[in-house]
Design a protein around this motif. Structure first.
Motif, mmCIF file in Angstrom:
data_model
loop_
_atom_site.group_PDB
_atom_site.id
_atom_site.type_symbol
_atom_site.label_atom_id
_atom_site.label_comp_id
_atom_site.label_asym_id
_atom_site.label_seq_id
_atom_site.Cartn_x
_atom_site.Cartn_y
_atom_site.Cartn_z
ATOM 1 N N PRO A 130 0.835 -1.206 0.000
ATOM 2 C CA PRO A 130 0.000 0.000 0.000
ATOM 3 C C PRO A 130 0.866 1.251 0.000
ATOM 4 O O PRO A 130 2.006 1.234 0.474
ATOM 5 C CB PRO A 130 -0.805 -0.132 1.302
ATOM 6 C CG PRO A 130 -0.784 -1.588 1.623
ATOM 7 C CD PRO A 130 0.535 -2.099 1.128
ATOM 8 N N GLU A 131 0.307 2.329 -0.497
ATOM 9 C CA GLU A 131 1.073 3.572 -0.624
ATOM 10 C C GLU A 131 1.663 4.028 0.696
ATOM 11 O O GLU A 131 2.803 4.499 0.751
ATOM 12 C CB GLU A 131 0.176 4.669 -1.199
ATOM 13 C CG GLU A 131 0.902 5.988 -1.436
ATOM 14 C CD GLU A 131 0.001 7.024 -2.081
ATOM 15 O OE1 GLU A 131 0.427 8.194 -2.185
ATOM 16 O OE2 GLU A 131 -1.132 6.670 -2.470
ATOM 17 N N GLU A 132 0.906 3.869 1.791
ATOM 18 C CA GLU A 132 1.390 4.335 3.082
ATOM 19 C C GLU A 132 2.492 3.453 3.652
ATOM 20 O O GLU A 132 3.110 3.788 4.662
ATOM 21 C CB GLU A 132 0.225 4.425 4.076
ATOM 22 C CG GLU A 132 -0.404 3.103 4.462
ATOM 23 C CD GLU A 132 -1.495 2.668 3.491
ATOM 24 O OE1 GLU A 132 -2.243 1.732 3.810
ATOM 25 O OE2 GLU A 132 -1.597 3.301 2.405
ATOM 26 N N GLN A 133 2.756 2.304 3.002
ATOM 27 C CA GLN A 133 3.788 1.394 3.501
ATOM 28 C C GLN A 133 5.015 1.360 2.606
ATOM 29 O O GLN A 133 5.891 0.524 2.791
ATOM 30 C CB GLN A 133 3.207 -0.018 3.646
ATOM 31 C CG GLN A 133 2.154 -0.129 4.738
ATOM 32 C CD GLN A 133 1.651 -1.558 4.902
ATOM 33 O OE1 GLN A 133 1.759 -2.379 3.991
ATOM 34 N NE2 GLN A 133 1.107 -1.854 6.051
ATOM 35 N N GLN A 134 5.107 2.237 1.650
ATOM 36 C CA GLN A 134 6.268 2.272 0.772
ATOM 37 C C GLN A 134 7.523 2.609 1.579
ATOM 38 O O GLN A 134 7.485 3.430 2.503
ATOM 39 C CB GLN A 134 6.071 3.320 -0.323
ATOM 40 C CG GLN A 134 4.876 3.045 -1.235
ATOM 41 C CD GLN A 134 5.074 1.812 -2.088
ATOM 42 O OE1 GLN A 134 6.052 1.708 -2.822
ATOM 43 N NE2 GLN A 134 4.146 0.878 -1.998
ATOM 44 N N LEU A 135 8.637 1.968 1.238
ATOM 45 C CA LEU A 135 9.891 2.270 1.910
ATOM 46 C C LEU A 135 11.043 1.870 1.016
ATOM 47 O O LEU A 135 10.873 1.128 0.045
ATOM 48 C CB LEU A 135 10.000 1.544 3.251
ATOM 49 C CG LEU A 135 10.433 0.062 3.271
ATOM 50 C CD1 LEU A 135 10.723 -0.375 4.682
ATOM 51 C CD2 LEU A 135 9.383 -0.847 2.651
ATOM 52 N N ASP A 136 12.229 2.386 1.338
ATOM 53 C CA ASP A 136 13.416 2.023 0.574
ATOM 54 C C ASP A 136 14.384 1.261 1.483
ATOM 55 O O ASP A 136 14.093 0.997 2.655
ATOM 56 C CB ASP A 136 14.086 3.254 -0.046
ATOM 57 C CG ASP A 136 14.511 4.292 0.994
ATOM 58 O OD1 ASP A 136 14.705 3.924 2.178
ATOM 59 O OD2 ASP A 136 14.651 5.470 0.637
ATOM 60 N N PHE A 137 15.535 0.917 0.928
ATOM 61 C CA PHE A 137 16.490 0.085 1.641
ATOM 62 C C PHE A 137 16.962 0.727 2.943
ATOM 63 O O PHE A 137 16.996 0.082 3.999
ATOM 64 C CB PHE A 137 17.695 -0.199 0.725
ATOM 65 C CG PHE A 137 18.770 -1.036 1.356
ATOM 66 C CD1 PHE A 137 18.590 -2.397 1.552
ATOM 67 C CD2 PHE A 137 19.970 -0.459 1.754
ATOM 68 C CE1 PHE A 137 19.582 -3.174 2.128
ATOM 69 C CE2 PHE A 137 20.972 -1.229 2.330
ATOM 70 C CZ PHE A 137 20.777 -2.589 2.510
ATOM 71 N N GLU A 138 17.309 2.000 2.880
ATOM 72 C CA GLU A 138 17.814 2.676 4.077
ATOM 73 C C GLU A 138 16.754 2.750 5.166
ATOM 74 O O GLU A 138 17.048 2.573 6.355
ATOM 75 C CB GLU A 138 18.316 4.078 3.725
ATOM 76 C CG GLU A 138 19.586 4.096 2.885
ATOM 77 C CD GLU A 138 20.740 3.374 3.579
ATOM 78 O OE1 GLU A 138 20.831 3.473 4.830
ATOM 79 O OE2 GLU A 138 21.540 2.716 2.894
ATOM 80 N N GLU A 139 15.522 3.001 4.768
ATOM 81 C CA GLU A 139 14.440 3.046 5.755
ATOM 82 C C GLU A 139 14.246 1.681 6.406
ATOM 83 O O GLU A 139 13.966 1.575 7.603
ATOM 84 C CB GLU A 139 13.143 3.500 5.082
ATOM 85 C CG GLU A 139 13.130 4.968 4.690
ATOM 86 C CD GLU A 139 11.853 5.332 3.960
ATOM 87 O OE1 GLU A 139 11.241 6.360 4.299
ATOM 88 O OE2 GLU A 139 11.449 4.579 3.051
#
Length: 242
Positions: A130-139
């Motif tokens: 979901p859009e609110e759960q998007q994250l990247d590697f550093e996060e």
């Protein structure tokens, strides 16, 4: 806290490692010292309760058995000590077995025969979140570091099969959440394929049982499987009404 609960299996592995094989040896002595237990009527009640418990256990086993018949067993996908599937590649030492129930929920957790050591791995395609759960590697990495709130013994960039970047973080002698349980050590491997797929692997064990060879095998042999896709993420639980 985004999806750290779903992506990382460290907390579950630490809990399992802390349990150990001695749990089954603990015996409740209160019944033996209670004179009421000697009453014949109470004994009959106990027999009825035992019969009911056995009947319920049997029904539960039958229900779980029927459920598991429809779930792929990840142990069947281990060849030459390596698991491939659900988007990951993960070494599996002799004696480790995957929990089929956890696999049904998209989590791959393998436990040693004595229940003191655990391996786990999970991959996810970020675009499927979901859009609110998007994250990247550093996060992902920083979120896990903040969640555990313990200074790692080592934090190194490593090379992982199919990954553009990866980090291996080692924690040593973590205090158990429950008094009387052994300290735990764990290594967590974070990986990013550079194309929207993230993965987390970990090996956790009671510190006295922590095997550095297994930890090295994980960090050197785990990676992304190009021939399979991550298991679907569990549907979020609906928010309570009112």
């Amino acid at each position: 806290m985004r999806i750290y609960r779903n992506l990382t299996l460290l907390a579950a592995a630490l809990a399992l490692a802390a349990c150990g094989a001695d749990d089954g040896d603990q015996v409740d002595d209160t019944a033996a010292d209670d004179p009421a237990i000697e009453d014949e009527g109470d004994a009959d009640d106990g027999d009825l309760e035992d019969d009911l418990d056995e009947e319920l256990d049997g029904d539960l086993e039958d229900e779980l058995g029927d459920m598991m018949d429809d779930v792929d067993d990840p142990n069947e996908d281990v060849e030459d000590g390596v698991y491939r599937g659900n988007g990951i590649v993960m070494p599996v030492p002799d004696g480790f077995m995957f929990d089929q129930m956890a696999a049904a929920q998209g989590q791959l957790i393998a436990t040693s025969e004595d229940q003191t050591q655990n391996l786990s791995g999970q991959a996810v395609d970020v675009e499927d979140l979901p859009e609110e759960q998007q994250l990247d590697f550093e996060e992902l990495v920083e979120g896990q570091l903040a969640q555990l709130q313990e200074e790692p013994a080592a934090d190194d960039e490593v090379e992982v099969e199919g990954a553009e970047q990866a980090r291996a973080v080692l924690w040593e002698d973590l205090e158990a959440a429950q008094e009387g349980q052994p300290e735990t050590s764990a290594v967590v491997l974070f990986a990013d394929d550079g194309d929207g797929r993230l993965a987390v692997f970990n090996y956790a064990a009671a510190s006295e049982d922590f095997d550095q060879d297994i930890a090295d095998e994980l960090t050197e042999g785990a990676g992304f499987d190009p021939d399979s896709d991550p298991a679907p993420m569990p549907e979020p639980e609906p928010a309570p009404e009112g």
